[in-house]
Design a protein around this motif. Structure first.
Motif, PDB file in Angstrom:
ATOM      1  N   PHE A   1      36.384  28.623  51.153  1.00  0.00           N
ATOM      2  CA  PHE A   1      35.597  29.365  50.160  1.00  0.00           C
ATOM      3  C   PHE A   1      36.249  30.708  49.836  1.00  0.00           C
ATOM      4  N   LEU A   2      36.810  31.348  50.858  1.00  0.00           N
ATOM      5  CA  LEU A   2      37.491  32.621  50.608  1.00  0.00           C
ATOM      6  C   LEU A   2      38.770  32.394  49.807  1.00  0.00           C
ATOM      7  N   MET A   3      39.446  31.299  50.094  1.00  0.00           N
ATOM      8  CA  MET A   3      40.672  30.986  49.356  1.00  0.00           C
ATOM      9  C   MET A   3      40.379  30.709  47.883  1.00  0.00           C
ATOM     10  N   GLN A   4      39.246  30.048  47.650  1.00  0.00           N
ATOM     11  CA  GLN A   4      38.890  29.751  46.267  1.00  0.00           C
ATOM     12  C   GLN A   4      38.744  31.052  45.468  1.00  0.00           C
ATOM     13  N   LEU A   5      38.066  32.028  46.067  1.00  0.00           N
ATOM     14  CA  LEU A   5      37.874  33.317  45.402  1.00  0.00           C
ATOM     15  C   LEU A   5      39.208  34.054  45.250  1.00  0.00           C
ATOM     16  N   ALA A   6      40.006  34.036  46.313  1.00  0.00           N
ATOM     17  CA  ALA A   6      41.300  34.734  46.266  1.00  0.00           C
ATOM     18  C   ALA A   6      42.199  34.116  45.191  1.00  0.00           C
ATOM     19  N   GLU A   7      42.171  32.796  45.087  1.00  0.00           N
ATOM     20  CA  GLU A   7      43.021  32.142  44.082  1.00  0.00           C
ATOM     21  C   GLU A   7      42.583  32.518  42.668  1.00  0.00           C
ATOM     22  N   ILE A   8      41.275  32.601  42.468  1.00  0.00           N
ATOM     23  CA  ILE A   8      40.778  33.040  41.157  1.00  0.00           C
ATOM     24  C   ILE A   8      41.295  34.452  40.875  1.00  0.00           C
ATOM     25  N   ASP A   9      41.133  35.348  41.843  1.00  0.00           N
ATOM     26  CA  ASP A   9      41.497  36.755  41.628  1.00  0.00           C
ATOM     27  C   ASP A   9      42.990  36.950  41.447  1.00  0.00           C
ATOM     28  N   PHE A  10      43.795  36.234  42.231  1.00  0.00           N
ATOM     29  CA  PHE A  10      45.235  36.487  42.190  1.00  0.00           C
ATOM     30  C   PHE A  10      45.981  35.678  41.130  1.00  0.00           C
ATOM     31  N   PHE A  11      45.458  34.498  40.827  1.00  0.00           N
ATOM     32  CA  PHE A  11      46.250  33.616  39.949  1.00  0.00           C
ATOM     33  C   PHE A  11      45.591  33.290  38.605  1.00  0.00           C
ATOM     34  N   HIS A  12      44.283  33.482  38.489  1.00  0.00           N
ATOM     35  CA  HIS A  12      43.612  33.009  37.265  1.00  0.00           C
ATOM     36  C   HIS A  12      42.672  34.036  36.648  1.00  0.00           C
ATOM     37  N   ALA A  13      42.761  35.282  37.087  1.00  0.00           N
ATOM     38  CA  ALA A  13      41.743  36.280  36.725  1.00  0.00           C
ATOM     39  C   ALA A  13      41.465  36.333  35.223  1.00  0.00           C
ATOM     40  N   ASP A  14      42.483  36.128  34.392  1.00  0.00           N
ATOM     41  CA  ASP A  14      42.286  36.290  32.944  1.00  0.00           C
ATOM     42  C   ASP A  14      41.872  34.999  32.245  1.00  0.00           C
ATOM     43  N   GLU A  15      41.766  33.931  33.003  1.00  0.00           N
ATOM     44  CA  GLU A  15      41.444  32.654  32.356  1.00  0.00           C
ATOM     45  C   GLU A  15      39.931  32.492  32.220  1.00  0.00           C
ATOM     46  N   GLU A  16      39.542  31.883  31.106  1.00  0.00           N
ATOM     47  CA  GLU A  16      38.124  31.774  30.778  1.00  0.00           C
ATOM     48  C   GLU A  16      37.343  31.020  31.856  1.00  0.00           C
ATOM     49  N   TRP A  17      37.920  29.899  32.309  1.00  0.00           N
ATOM     50  CA  TRP A  17      37.200  29.093  33.304  1.00  0.00           C
ATOM     51  C   TRP A  17      36.973  29.888  34.586  1.00  0.00           C
ATOM     52  N   ALA A  18      37.952  30.762  34.905  1.00  0.00           N
ATOM     53  CA  ALA A  18      37.865  31.534  36.150  1.00  0.00           C
ATOM     54  C   ALA A  18      36.761  32.591  36.040  1.00  0.00           C
ATOM     55  N   LYS A  19      36.646  33.183  34.842  1.00  0.00           N
ATOM     56  CA  LYS A  19      35.578  34.180  34.638  1.00  0.00           C
ATOM     57  C   LYS A  19      34.213  33.518  34.799  1.00  0.00           C
ATOM     58  N   LEU A  20      34.114  32.292  34.349  1.00  0.00           N
ATOM     59  CA  LEU A  20      32.837  31.571  34.471  1.00  0.00           C
ATOM     60  C   LEU A  20      32.587  31.155  35.927  1.00  0.00           C
ATOM     61  N   ARG A  21      33.630  30.780  36.616  1.00  0.00           N
ATOM     62  CA  ARG A  21      33.503  30.237  37.975  1.00  0.00           C
ATOM     63  C   ARG A  21      33.328  31.329  39.036  1.00  0.00           C
ATOM     64  N   ARG A  22      33.886  32.519  38.770  1.00  0.00           N
ATOM     65  CA  ARG A  22      33.933  33.535  39.827  1.00  0.00           C
ATOM     66  C   ARG A  22      32.583  33.892  40.454  1.00  0.00           C
ATOM     67  N   PRO A  23      31.536  34.120  39.646  1.00  0.00           N
ATOM     68  CA  PRO A  23      30.251  34.492  40.289  1.00  0.00           C
ATOM     69  C   PRO A  23      29.760  33.440  41.284  1.00  0.00           C
ATOM     70  N   GLY A  24      29.902  32.172  40.945  1.00  0.00           N
ATOM     71  CA  GLY A  24      29.474  31.106  41.859  1.00  0.00           C
ATOM     72  C   GLY A  24      30.337  31.070  43.112  1.00  0.00           C
ATOM     73  N   ALA A  25      31.629  31.292  42.912  1.00  0.00           N
ATOM     74  CA  ALA A  25      32.550  31.294  44.068  1.00  0.00           C
ATOM     75  C   ALA A  25      32.223  32.460  44.987  1.00  0.00           C
ATOM     76  N   GLU A  26      31.932  33.619  44.397  1.00  0.00           N
ATOM     77  CA  GLU A  26      31.593  34.793  45.226  1.00  0.00           C
ATOM     78  C   GLU A  26      30.266  34.577  45.955  1.00  0.00           C
ATOM     79  N   GLU A  27      29.319  33.948  45.285  1.00  0.00           N
ATOM     80  CA  GLU A  27      28.022  33.687  45.923  1.00  0.00           C
ATOM     81  C   GLU A  27      28.196  32.817  47.167  1.00  0.00           C
ATOM     82  N   MET A  28      29.063  31.812  47.049  1.00  0.00           N
ATOM     83  CA  MET A  28      29.295  30.917  48.188  1.00  0.00           C
ATOM     84  C   MET A  28      29.987  31.656  49.334  1.00  0.00           C
ATOM     85  N   VAL A  29      30.924  32.534  48.987  1.00  0.00           N
ATOM     86  CA  VAL A  29      31.592  33.352  50.010  1.00  0.00           C
ATOM     87  C   VAL A  29      30.557  34.218  50.725  1.00  0.00           C
TER      88      VAL A  29
END
Ligand SMILES: N[C@@H](CCC(=O)N[C@@H](CS)C(=O)NCC(=O)O)C(=O)O
Length: 211
Positions: free
Chosen positions: A109-137
């Motif tokens: 779960f932490l890796m999922q968030l880190a991957e969003i932040d480090f590799f996909h931060a500007d992508e639309e899907w990542a912006k949508l996914r991040r809150p859910g990923a952070e909630e799970m973390v």
């Protein structure tokens, strides 16, 4: 003789986070000396895949025995030192529970968030996914925090379970999610203040100047 294989070069943002740090830390806790073997392009070679089937680091050689997967390597080192795995069967089994929990129930779960932040931060899907990923973390680390309670370590004394849990929690060093948790923040700081971690981290960072 023990040899730890790590990368001769990684991008700046990844330095300090490569998983050979866990192995170096375990060796330092156990008081075992090791050599460092730095690899570059040979990562992609068939010969290296015989050492690490996924062409990743770390690899550790202990005499003729070659091992991959940081968790398995830490367990192997634990077999050699009570500093990581208690000798009593129950204490040892509980330490292993936390080692697996760190790698299997928390790290993904932490890796999922880190991957969003480090590799996909500007992508639309990542912006949508991040809150859910952070909630799970937050859910997962909240559960670890609740277990920890007022204890210094997960099972009362430092074990390989703490080494791996702290290694996993520091994946989110670029956020304040762990740091601001009233129990896990101090827990992580306590683990990372151990002299063995300091030596491991320093050796890992210094290795990038050796290539
Ligand atoms: N589950 C493995 C993961 C190893 C891993 O992800 N290694 C990364 C460095 S931290 C790597 O080698 N990445 C380069 C790549 O996959 O090509 C372990 O814990 O050893």
């Amino acid at each position: 003789m023990i040899t730890v294989t790590s990368f001769v070069w990684v991008p700046e943002f990844a330095r300090g986070q490569v998983r050979d740090v866990r192995v170096r830390w375990a060796l330092e806790e156990a008081g075992l000396a090791y050599d460092n073997r730095l690899i570059g392009e040979e990562q992609a070679s068939p010969a290296y895949r015989l050492e690490q089937p996924f062409a990743q680091v770390p690899v550790m050689h202990d005499g003729k025995l070659g091992l991959f997967e940081s968790g398995a390597i830490v367990m192997h080192i634990g077999e050699k030192s009570e500093a990581l795995l208690p000798r009593d069967p129950e204490g040892r089994a509980r330490a292993m529970c936390w080692a697996f929990a760190a790698l299997n129930s928390v790290e993904p779960f932490l890796m999922q968030l880190a991957e969003i932040d480090f590799f996909h931060a500007d992508e639309e899907w990542a912006k949508l996914r991040r809150p859910g990923a952070e909630e799970m973390v937050r859910k997962r680390i909240g559960e670890v925090s609740a277990w920890l309670g007022e204890s210094d370590y997960l099972e009362g004394r430092f074990t390989a379970g703490d080494l791996l849990m702290a290694s996993v929690l520091r994946i989110l060093d670029h956020t304040d999610i762990v740091k601001t948790d009233p129990r896990l923040g101090p827990y992580l700081a306590r683990c990372l203040a151990r002299p063995a971690f300091g030596r491991a981290y320093a050796a890992h960072m210094a290795s990038f100047g050796e290539g």
